[in-house]
Write a protein that holds these residues in place. Structure first.
Motif, PDB file in Angstrom:
ATOM      1  N   THR A 141       6.272   9.911  -7.130  1.00 40.18           N
ATOM      2  CA  THR A 141       5.388   8.476  -8.367  1.00 40.18           C
ATOM      3  C   THR A 141       5.067   9.335  -8.840  1.00 40.18           C
ATOM      4  O   THR A 141       4.693   8.641 -10.408  1.00 40.18           O
ATOM      5  CB  THR A 141       4.273   8.101  -7.412  1.00 40.18           C
ATOM      6  OG1 THR A 141       3.700   8.959  -6.828  1.00 40.18           O
ATOM      7  CG2 THR A 141       4.691   7.336  -6.095  1.00 40.18           C
ATOM      8  N   PHE A 143       7.127  10.258 -11.949  1.00 34.48           N
ATOM      9  CA  PHE A 143       8.523   9.750 -12.815  1.00 34.48           C
ATOM     10  C   PHE A 143       7.746   8.409 -13.178  1.00 34.48           C
ATOM     11  O   PHE A 143       7.503   8.507 -14.381  1.00 34.48           O
ATOM     12  CB  PHE A 143       9.244   9.747 -11.994  1.00 34.48           C
ATOM     13  CG  PHE A 143      10.748   8.794 -13.136  1.00 34.48           C
ATOM     14  CD1 PHE A 143      10.561   9.192 -13.983  1.00 34.48           C
ATOM     15  CD2 PHE A 143      12.188   8.471 -12.094  1.00 34.48           C
ATOM     16  CE1 PHE A 143      11.493   8.355 -14.762  1.00 34.48           C
ATOM     17  CE2 PHE A 143      12.885   7.755 -13.033  1.00 34.48           C
ATOM     18  CZ  PHE A 143      12.804   7.676 -15.016  1.00 34.48           C
ATOM     19  N   LEU A 144       7.366   8.016 -12.507  1.00 32.67           N
ATOM     20  CA  LEU A 144       7.372   6.348 -13.225  1.00 32.67           C
ATOM     21  C   LEU A 144       5.277   6.877 -13.794  1.00 32.67           C
ATOM     22  O   LEU A 144       4.936   5.745 -15.310  1.00 32.67           O
ATOM     23  CB  LEU A 144       6.502   5.352 -11.971  1.00 32.67           C
ATOM     24  CG  LEU A 144       7.537   5.435 -11.416  1.00 32.67           C
ATOM     25  CD1 LEU A 144       7.293   4.150 -10.134  1.00 32.67           C
ATOM     26  CD2 LEU A 144       8.341   4.281 -12.386  1.00 32.67           C
ATOM     27  N   GLN A 146       4.921   9.123 -15.302  1.00 33.30           N
ATOM     28  CA  GLN A 146       5.229   9.903 -16.946  1.00 33.30           C
ATOM     29  C   GLN A 146       5.773   9.007 -18.053  1.00 33.30           C
ATOM     30  O   GLN A 146       5.665   9.474 -19.501  1.00 33.30           O
ATOM     31  CB  GLN A 146       5.997  11.198 -16.440  1.00 33.30           C
ATOM     32  CG  GLN A 146       5.056  12.189 -16.196  1.00 33.30           C
ATOM     33  CD  GLN A 146       6.340  12.947 -15.900  1.00 33.30           C
ATOM     34  OE1 GLN A 146       7.367  12.891 -15.377  1.00 33.30           O
ATOM     35  NE2 GLN A 146       5.939  14.604 -15.570  1.00 33.30           N
TER      36      GLN A 146
END
Lengths: 397, 425
Positions: A141, A143-144, A146
């Protein structure tokens, strides 16, 4: 083209190192309060976010967990702005509201990065090591949390702002253009109401590293922006989420909303900074496009304190000696994408309070202003590129 | 001659130049030939080792390299190549002097692993901490990396190189970014702010971490062998998208200004629309309402009825979720006609060029109008009975096409659509 519509600022949300909300900020500005932390990242200085309970604007813990600090700060400030405009929870309006967010990215998982770097170099590993560690150590998670456009995504999910959603990037200039495009859309009738803003968490070692590559960080102790010079220049990263609700006058009047101020103009430029004096020239060229009527008004700048830019901006300001100048960099640090929205927010707040907040400058460059401002110019010059100005004015009833 | 304004009284926006780079090749001619021949640009990754990865293929653009190597550097170079082609076709302005603003769709930027490692190596000791990195980052030794890893760096380079006017806008709306860049360009012309806009979308970000990140979200196909068959939009055995690189550039102009200078008119951006989904960070609202709303808004913006669309250039990522939702959305708007309109996915061949996809696919849509030929959806061997689209399976098809809808639906609830026509309507 039909006639340009008047655009009002009807909502302001600020969460920063000075606290949250308009009263807290107004009090802190008048008390000349500055909140810095010079220990945690010494010798670098940051303006840490004031303590806040995110539950007040982001009620679901699950939502909070899906966000990185910058997204939480921004989503929180967006909620404050919607509350301030009186549109929170109004599905009919939120469902057609424009949103333009000026975004950077989120913080790296520093312990993971450090473990990978140490392991890679210790074992003299190759790229296969990187594959293995990333596959095993990165939180899915993250990634989302950032991803730049996920600040807007989170605002949509948490607050239901779901007309259009655009994320601009590109440091300071993105904040200028977010305001500029929203203004142009509303003025021309392409939109009735918009939420614009940005957020930054300044307490980030990865950001410090990025800016240290270019020697942009202030070291050697805190100093107000105008007291920084060639030998001690740069910025202290600030923490702030700033959002504004902008709408056409007729839309605001139809729903009985009161304006803080009107946004009359936003102009921007990309000066070719390799040439000395380019920033001064750029600002000089933007000034007459604004429509400033009096030379003894007020001006709020996000001047960074990076000498080669701020000295050129100061040269421009010195050509307008009647202006009462205020620097947000002194008070809030440098909030990058939020630099310009913060200037707009403080300009609108000052106009609505009938006063400019006091100077905070031992060099005397910022002067007192006692009368109520009717026009405030907002200036943003990026630390490495991008210049912009806005004119915020009192609404003529 | 058609009037210079559309039925809503706005300036008509036309396309006068297009440039494209994908894993299939550089340039419109090469791309169109391969796309309509049903060729795939997907291959096993050779840019970095694939050991330990679940997904080992991508639509990388391997015939373009940059030094020093970085995804942001490649992203910039791809945009430059596509823009050069678009400007040459358009013939607008002068070299280095484009008479309008730049709207750039670009992936978010951050410092990359090779550079992180280079800085860490310079510390010269083991068991270092983040403070040790900070200590040696300044002093000018790594100064170019500040510039390289600024979000605005690609736009700034393009603005300087091509002489676009004003502050260039970099934007990200995830997989819809390319469509958003076009939309911003259209809006500026409709407002009368500019006679011409340069809309570019680019993505060169197939690197180890990017691949791993999408992989960890279970968004990527893992059907690695053969790589050309991995991307299976609308098939029952689809299992995710395939990351890819590419760039698309479009010169948009007011019809009036294009006609006045005798420019080639390649098509019309008749309508654009967007609607945000506030349901979930990566999933669409199960009722499909935001997609339906986006498609309806776009048709309304173009002043067209669903029956006037001859071809839909699908988002068609080949994730189980997207393709199902796309059918739900399209069939809600188009009714029975959804089963008859050809709906194909370029991503079956070029993969998902993410930030670039909206522009790359708009260009393929315009080439469809120009050539009156619809590119296929390849790898379509096992139809999904839940998605009874006419996907133009495996072979391109000649057809009369006057209006195309191109869809982009992305993470973060980003939905955007375009309607492109051959002639002003």
């Amino acid at each position: 083209m039909s006639e340009r519509k008047e655009v009002w600022i009807t909502g302001i949300g600020i969460l920063s190192s000075l606290g949250e909300g308009l009263d807290a900020h107004w009090d802190a500005l008048n008390a000349k309060r500055v909140n810095i932390d010079d220990k945690r990242f010494a010798p670098y200085i940051v303006h840490p976010l004031a303590p806040v309970s995110f539950d007040a604007q982001i009620p679901k813990k699950g939502d909070q967990r899906q966000m990185e600090a910058w997204q939480r700060i921004g989503t929180y400030a967006a909620g404050l702005a919607l509350d301030s405009a009186g549109v929170k929870g109004n599905q009919e309006i939120l469902g057609r509201m424009d949103m333009i967010v000026a975004a950077g990215g989120g913080e790296r998982d520093i312990p993971v990065d450090m473990a990978i770097l140490n392991g890679y170099l210790r074992e003299n590993s190759g790229p296969v090591f990187l594959n293995e560690r990333l596959m095993n150590d990165l939180r899915p998670t993250l990634f989302l949390a950032q991803l730049s456009n996920l600040l807007a995504g989170n605002i949509a999910i948490v607050h239901g702002v779901s007309g259009t959603s655009r994320t601009f990037m590109g440091e300071e200039a993105s904040g200028i253009d977010a305001a500029g495009i929203a203004l142009a859309r509303i003025e021309s009738g392409q939109s009735d109401i918009a939420l614009i803003g940005a957020a930054q968490n300044g307490e980030r070692s990865d950001l410090l590293i990025l800016f240290e590559f270019g020697d942009f960080n202030l070291t050697g102790g805190y100093a107000p922006v105008w007291a920084r010079d060639k030998d001690r220049d740069g910025f202290a990263l600030g923490s702030a989420g700033v959002f504004l609700v902008m709408e056409s006058r007729e839309h605001a009047e139809a729903r009985g909303a009161k304006p803080f101020a009107k946004l009359s103009n936003v102009v921007s430029d990309l000066a070719q900074r390799k040439q000395p004096g380019a920033v001064t020239k750029s600002l000089e060229a933007l000034w007459p496009k604004l429509g400033v009527s009096a030379e003894n008004g007020a001006l709020i700048t996000g001047a960074t304190g990076v000498h080669r830019v701020t000295s050129e901006e100061k040269a421009f300001l010195q050509q307008h000696p009647g202006l009462a100048v205020r620097s947000t960099g002194t008070i809030f640090g440098h909030t990058i994408e939020a630099q310009f929205p913060l200037g707009l927010a403080l300009a609108a707040l000052s106009i609505s309070r009938g006063a400019l907040f006091p100077p905070n400058d031992p060099t005397g460059f910022e002067v007192e202003k006692t009368d109520a401002p009717t026009q405030i110019v907002v200036v943003g010059a990026g630390h490495w590129q991008g210049e912009g100005m806005a004119l915020v004015e009192a609404v003529k009833q | 001659m058609a009037p210079p304004r559309d039925k809503f009284g706005r300036p008509i926006v036309v396309v006068t130049g297009m440039g494209i780079v994908t894993s299939l090749g550089a340039g419109k001619a090469d791309n169109w030939a391969k796309l309509t021949a049903g060729e795939s640009g997907i291959r096993t990754v050779t840019r970095f080792p694939i050991d330990g990865l679940k997904t080992t293929m991508a639509g990388t653009v391997d015939f373009v390299t940059v030094e020093p190597s970085s995804s942001t550097g490649l992203t910039e170079r791809l945009a430059e190549i596509a823009t050069e082609e678009a400007l040459e076709q358009s013939g607008i302005g002068r070299k280095g002097d484009f008479p309008g603003p730049l709207f750039l769709a670009v992936a978010p930027v951050e410092t990359e692993w090779p550079q992180r490692l280079e800085v860490a190596r310079a510390i010269g000791k083991s068991d270092f901490e983040v403070q040790d990195i900070l200590k040696i980052s300044g002093g000018g030794k790594f100064a170019p990396y500040h510039h390289r890893f600024m979000f605005g760096s690609v736009a700034s380079y393009l603005a300087e190189t091509f002489g676009t006017k004003g502050s260039p806008i970099s934007l990200s709306t995830a997989c819809a970014s390319g469509a958003t860049a076009i939309q911003l360009g259209v809006e500026a012309i409709r407002r009368g702010e500019a006679d011409a806009t340069l809309c570019v979308a680019t993505d060169g970000s197939v690197n180890q971490e990017a691949l791993v990140r999408f992989s960890l979200l279970s968004a990527l196909s893992t059907q690695n062998n053969p790589p050309q068959a991995a991307s299976k939009p609308f098939s029952k055995n689809r299992d995710g998208f395939v990351m890819a690189e590419g760039a698309g550039a479009l010169v948009l102009e007011s019809y009036e200004s294009a006609v006045a200078r005798g420019a080639p008119i390649l098509g019309v951006v008749a309508g654009c629309g967007e609607l945000t989904d506030s349901f979930h960070r990566t999933r669409s609202s199960p009722d499909g309402k935001p997609i339906i709303g986006c498609v309806r808004k776009t048709l309304a913006d173009a002043g067209l009825e669903p029956g006037q669309i001859d071809y839909i250039n699908a988002h068609g990522t080949a994730t189980p979720e997207n393709d199902k939702m796309e059918f739900l959305g399209i069939s809600a708007v188009f009714g029975d006609q959804a089963l008859k309109i050809p709906v194909s996915s370029n991503k079956s061949m070029v993969g998902h060029t993410i930030s670039a996809a909206g522009a790359v696919e708009a260009i393929f849509s315009l080439l469809t109008l120009e050539h009156q030929r619809i590119p296929p959806t390849i790898n379509y061997e096992v139809p999904d009975p839940a998605i009874p689209f006419d996907v133009v399976p495996n072979k391109a098809r000649d057809a009369k096409v006057t209006a195309v809808m191109s869809n982009s639906f992305g993470f973060g609830g980003q939905n955007a659509s375009l309607v492109l026509t051959r002639e002003p309507i």
